[in-house]
Design a protein around this motif. Structure first.
Motif, mmCIF file in Angstrom:
data_model
loop_
_atom_site.group_PDB
_atom_site.id
_atom_site.type_symbol
_atom_site.label_atom_id
_atom_site.label_comp_id
_atom_site.label_asym_id
_atom_site.label_seq_id
_atom_site.Cartn_x
_atom_site.Cartn_y
_atom_site.Cartn_z
ATOM 1 N N SER A 159 0.811 -1.215 0.000
ATOM 2 C CA SER A 159 0.000 0.000 0.000
ATOM 3 C C SER A 159 0.850 1.273 0.000
ATOM 4 C CB SER A 159 -0.929 0.009 1.214
ATOM 5 O OG SER A 159 -0.171 0.018 2.416
ATOM 6 N N LYS A 160 2.126 1.133 -0.352
ATOM 7 C CA LYS A 160 3.082 2.249 -0.421
ATOM 8 C C LYS A 160 3.500 2.771 0.947
ATOM 9 C CE LYS A 160 2.379 4.117 -5.042
ATOM 10 N NZ LYS A 160 2.250 5.338 -5.843
ATOM 11 N N GLY A 161 3.014 2.138 1.999
ATOM 12 C CA GLY A 161 3.440 2.500 3.343
ATOM 13 C C GLY A 161 4.515 1.539 3.819
ATOM 14 N N TYR A 162 4.779 1.557 5.133
ATOM 15 C CA TYR A 162 5.802 0.694 5.707
ATOM 16 C C TYR A 162 5.229 -0.122 6.857
ATOM 17 C CZ TYR A 162 9.367 3.282 3.104
ATOM 18 O OH TYR A 162 10.114 3.842 2.107
ATOM 19 N N ASP A 163 5.625 -1.379 6.908
ATOM 20 C CA ASP A 163 5.378 -2.186 8.091
ATOM 21 C C ASP A 163 6.522 -1.905 9.054
ATOM 22 O OD1 ASP A 163 3.078 -3.452 7.048
ATOM 23 O OD2 ASP A 163 4.341 -4.834 5.906
ATOM 24 N N LEU A 164 6.187 -1.469 10.264
ATOM 25 C CA LEU A 164 7.203 -1.057 11.235
ATOM 26 C C LEU A 164 7.257 -2.053 12.384
ATOM 27 C CD1 LEU A 164 6.423 2.771 11.394
ATOM 28 C CD2 LEU A 164 8.061 1.591 9.904
ATOM 29 N N GLU A 165 8.408 -2.678 12.550
ATOM 30 C CA GLU A 165 8.611 -3.647 13.625
ATOM 31 C C GLU A 165 9.607 -3.082 14.630
ATOM 32 O OE1 GLU A 165 10.571 -8.097 14.364
ATOM 33 O OE2 GLU A 165 10.396 -7.294 12.312
ATOM 34 N N ILE A 166 9.183 -2.955 15.881
ATOM 35 C CA ILE A 166 10.087 -2.444 16.913
ATOM 36 C C ILE A 166 11.145 -3.496 17.221
ATOM 37 C CG2 ILE A 166 10.287 -1.604 19.289
ATOM 38 C CD1 ILE A 166 7.371 -0.693 19.094
ATOM 39 N N ILE A 167 12.412 -3.132 17.045
ATOM 40 C CA ILE A 167 13.501 -4.085 17.269
ATOM 41 C C ILE A 167 14.512 -3.581 18.300
ATOM 42 C CG2 ILE A 167 13.323 -5.125 14.968
ATOM 43 C CD1 ILE A 167 15.684 -3.372 14.100
ATOM 44 N N GLY A 168 14.312 -2.376 18.797
ATOM 45 C CA GLY A 168 15.232 -1.829 19.790
ATOM 46 C C GLY A 168 14.680 -0.536 20.362
ATOM 47 N N GLY A 169 15.420 0.044 21.287
ATOM 48 C CA GLY A 169 14.983 1.292 21.908
ATOM 49 C C GLY A 169 15.271 1.284 23.394
ATOM 50 N N THR A 170 14.556 2.115 24.131
ATOM 51 C CA THR A 170 14.769 2.192 25.570
ATOM 52 C C THR A 170 13.709 1.380 26.314
ATOM 53 O OG1 THR A 170 13.418 4.174 25.817
ATOM 54 C CG2 THR A 170 15.757 4.485 25.382
#
Length: 326
Positions: A159-170
């Motif tokens: 759909s021209k968007g992005y699938d976002l998978e959280i793989i790191g952070g605080t």
């Protein structure tokens, strides 16, 4: 029918600390990008959601007065607004309902399509504007702001968007919270990022022993950094503000280098896009870019006005949804 340059999409984002409106032509030229920071009482650590909602309603009225004349020669063909913080189930903050409903009203009065997105996707899209990644279909994105420090794997979808998978952070506080809490102790106004950044850039004292950091497999624990800073301040009331600021910014850079060097290798992608207000820091962008080169990681930082809260990304997402519909 007006040209693609005269047809525009309106973007609206009402985040925790900024009311933003943008207008982008179908050629993706920025016609305008206006914002008003929400007012936070001096010595306050943040803003209640109810207060944020009230201020957003008032600010949208002020912004509408400012932009009416600027858009009189354009035709609004679409509206896109952030509905929530992140594109995950359960993500919700009341402040975003203000922009969401204002966007629905605007689309109805102009008889044009309305699209929904999220604050995080808005940030990523605005940060990508004008950037020539080697692979725009797959990259890492870092969202560093007052409320969020997340590293996500972005994969382009149909759909021209992005699938976002959280793989790191605080796992505890965010980088923005660390910076603002130090700023509060140093008697700076909230938010304190610009003061801490200026201090760090102007400090010529070399850091011999930096603050200890806790990073494991892409995830960071930052409360220990805050505790170390508080201890230093308690032991030396006259310690230089610029050096304290540099200590914190240095620790942030080292945390990110440890996290990203690990994650880029694990996911075999070596391009990282930075978004969010903390990424507007000149100290962080300069030092992080240099240090990541040692790991063959390419860092993409955008202009400060696109790194901090804005609605440009919302408008771009609206355009892409319009094109998809066509």
């Amino acid at each position: 029918m007006k040209s693609r340059r005269d047809n525009i999409v309106i973007g609206i984002d009402t985040s925790c600390y900024t009311t933003s409106i943008a207008a982008i032509s179908l050629n993706k030229d920025i016609i305008l990008s206006e914002k008003i920071m929400l007012k936070v009482d001096k010595d306050a650590k943040g803003l209640r959601q109810s207060d944020g909602v009230f201020q957003h309603v008032s600010n949208l009225g002020k912004l509408s007065e400012n932009i009416t004349g600027k858009l009189k020669d354009y035709n609004i063909v679409g509206v896109c607004a952030s509905e929530k913080p992140r594109p995950i189930e359960g993500s919700y903050m009341p402040v975003f309902t203000v922009g969401l409903n204002a966007g629905k009203l605007l689309s109805a009065t102009h008889n044009c399509p309305f699209f929904e997105t999220t604050h995080q996707e808005n940030h990523i899209k605005s940060s990508l504007l004008g950037k020539n990644l080697l692979n725009k279909n797959r990259f890492l994105a870092v969202h560093m702001s007052g409320g969020t420090t997340e590293i996500v794997l972005a994969n382009k979808n149909d759909s021209k968007g992005y699938d976002l998978e959280i793989i790191g952070g605080t796992k505890d506080v965010s980088f923005g919270q660390l910076i603002d809490r130090l700023g509060l102790k140093l008697s700076y106004d909230f938010p304190s990022g610009k003061y801490i950044d200026k201090n760090a850039l102007e400090c010529n004292e070399k850091i011999e022993n930096g603050l200890k950091t806790s990073v494991k497999e892409g995830y960071m624990n930052l409360s220990g950094i805050e505790n170390q800073l508080n201890k230093i301040i308690e032991e030396d009331k006259n310690i230089d503000k610029s050096y304290l600021s540099k200590l914190l910014m240095d620790a942030i850079v080292r945390c990110m280098v440890k996290s990203l060097s690990y994650l880029c290798k694990k996911y075999e992608t070596y391009e990282v896009v930075f978004a969010g207000g903390v990424s507007a820091s000149k100290y962080i962008s300069k030092n992080l870019t240099q240090k990541l080169k040692k790991y063959n990681v390419k860092a993409y930082f955008t202009e400060p006005h696109l790194a901090t809260d804005n609605a440009v990304g919302c408008a771009i997402i609206g355009i892409e949804n319009l094109n998809l519909g066509e």
